[in-house]
Design an enzyme around this catalytic site. Structure first.
Site, short mmCIF file in Angstrom:
data_model
loop_
_atom_site.label_atom_id
_atom_site.label_comp_id
_atom_site.label_asym_id
_atom_site.label_seq_id
_atom_site.Cartn_x
_atom_site.Cartn_y
_atom_site.Cartn_z
N ARG A 72 3.81 6.07 11.79
CA ARG A 72 4.69 4.96 11.43
C ARG A 72 5.40 4.49 12.69
O ARG A 72 5.83 5.32 13.51
CB ARG A 72 5.74 5.39 10.39
CG ARG A 72 5.23 5.56 8.97
CD ARG A 72 4.82 4.23 8.32
NE ARG A 72 4.37 4.38 6.94
CZ ARG A 72 3.11 4.58 6.55
NH1 ARG A 72 2.15 4.66 7.46
NH2 ARG A 72 2.80 4.69 5.28
N GLU A 106 6.93 -3.71 10.74
CA GLU A 106 6.09 -3.96 9.56
C GLU A 106 6.97 -4.04 8.32
O GLU A 106 7.97 -3.31 8.25
CB GLU A 106 5.08 -2.82 9.39
CG GLU A 106 3.98 -2.84 10.45
CD GLU A 106 2.96 -1.74 10.22
OE1 GLU A 106 2.39 -1.68 9.12
OE2 GLU A 106 2.78 -0.94 11.14
N HIS A 133 -2.53 -1.78 12.00
CA HIS A 133 -2.41 -0.76 10.94
C HIS A 133 -3.74 -0.56 10.20
O HIS A 133 -3.85 -0.84 9.00
CB HIS A 133 -1.29 -1.13 9.96
CG HIS A 133 -0.73 0.08 9.25
ND1 HIS A 133 0.58 0.19 8.83
CD2 HIS A 133 -1.32 1.25 8.86
CE1 HIS A 133 0.77 1.35 8.23
NE2 HIS A 133 -0.38 2.01 8.23
C1 GLV Z 1 -1.04 4.32 5.58
O1 GLV Z 1 -0.36 4.10 6.53
C2 GLV Z 1 -0.69 5.20 4.52
O2 GLV Z 1 0.42 5.73 4.50
O3 GLV Z 1 -1.53 5.38 3.61
#
Ligand code: GLV
Length: 324
Positions: free
Chosen positions: A235, A264, A283
């Site tokens: 993240r 994000e 992402h």
């Molecule tokens: C993607 O980032 C997830 O958490 O599935």
């Protein structure tokens, strides 16, 4: 029963839910705004949402009939789990099915940044390649290097296993020791300072929780070797992006491969765009047909299980079911 699905996800899971319940799906190619989410969650028994939906106290209050919030993701930092628990709403997620995809993108980023793949692609497209050059775009091999894994959960463990194909040494930092992995591949549990100062590649695989927010800041980045790379497919908020941009600008580390951003769901961090020593992805960690299909199925199954009064496979707040 009524279910809200906040975006079109792979159809396999939608079909499963539609067989049983009345389903409203946001058909737009954008996230629902907060006011739309609040309006649509009213009179819904189940909510199947994405990591880009912020499910906070206000949304939870609006969903007076909600029994389950099924997140189409393994991370659930987009949900106020405490508020859901207080309201007696089960929260579920989709671990497992995206482990390989996310571990693999870690290596895609490592290889792309350490071997100048993106820079090389640009160079060729600009028609600047005029033959093999003994000193053109020299990078770093993975072979024999030290990989430091921060967060040794499912994804971290898979990254460690894959690294053996490159003959890498593995250091890791996690609260829970992984004895099996230590025996299998010789991974070594170390403190964060040792990991940062000894690794050639530092890869983040922790969830975003209060203890991990900005856990990699100026001080931590300064401990890294000047020829080391930072990889973040976890993240964005786990890293202090401002500090990372500065250290990359000053070339105090070799580079970074980044798939996630603190900003994000409102895009990436434009400060990275000017930097040549960074490879950026939008992402894409779980963005494979198999992983997203599996996530769709899992999210549907979790939602249905709760609505049918059964314990779902992946429950974030099991205390909710225990008290029913
Ligand atoms: C993607 O980032 C997830 O958490 O599935």
């Amino acid at each position: 029963m009524n279910v809200l699905i906040t975006r079109k996800i792979p159809s396999i899971g939608i079909k499963k839910v539609e067989k049983r319940y009345d389903v409203e799906i946001n058909q737009r190619a954008r996230n629902l705004r907060k006011d739309e989410l609040i309006e649509k969650v009213k009179e819904k028994d189940g909510l199947l949402c994405l990591l880009t939906d912020t499910i906070d106290q206000e949304v939870i209050d609006a969903g007076e009939d909600l029994k389950v919030i099924s997140n189409f993701a393994v991370g659930y930092d987009n949900i106020d789990v405490d508020a859901a628990t207080r309201a007696g709403i089960a929260v579920t997620n989709t671990p497992g099915v995206l482990t390989e995809a996310t571990a693999e993108i870690t290596f895609a980023l490592i290889l792309a940044v350490a071997r100048n793949i993106v820079e090389g692609d640009r160079f060729v497209r600009e028609d600047r390649f005029d033959g093999w050059d003994p000193t053109l775009m020299l990078g770093h091999e993975l072979h024999g290097k030290t990989l430091g894994i921060i967060g040794m959960g499912n994804i971290g463990c898979k990254v460690a296993e894959i690294s053996q194909g490159f003959d890498m040494n593995v250091l890791y930092f996690d609260k829970i020791p992984k004895k099996e992995l230590e025996e299998k591949i010789g991974a070594k549990s170390v403190n964060l300072d040792t990991l940062l100062s000894e690794s050639d590649f530092v890869s983040l695989h922790v969830p975003l929780i209060p203890e991990t927010e900005k856990m990699i800041g100026k001080e931590e980045l300064e401990k890294m070797k000047d020829n080391a790379y930072l990889i973040n497919a976890a993240r964005g908020e786990v890293v202090d992006e401002k500090a990372l941009v500065k250290i990359l600008k000053e070339e105090k580390i070799a580079g970074a491969g980044i798939d996630v951003y603190a900003n994000e769901p409102h895009g990436a961090n434009p400060d990275y765009y000017e930097l040549d020593n960074v490879v950026l992805a939008p992402h894409l960690g779980s963005a494979t047909h198999r992983a997203r299909g599996g996530m769709s199925m899992k999210a549907a199954e979790n939602l249905i299980d709760v609505l049918e009064g059964k314990e779902p496979e992946h429950m974030v707040n099991p205390e909710v079911l225990a008290s029913r």
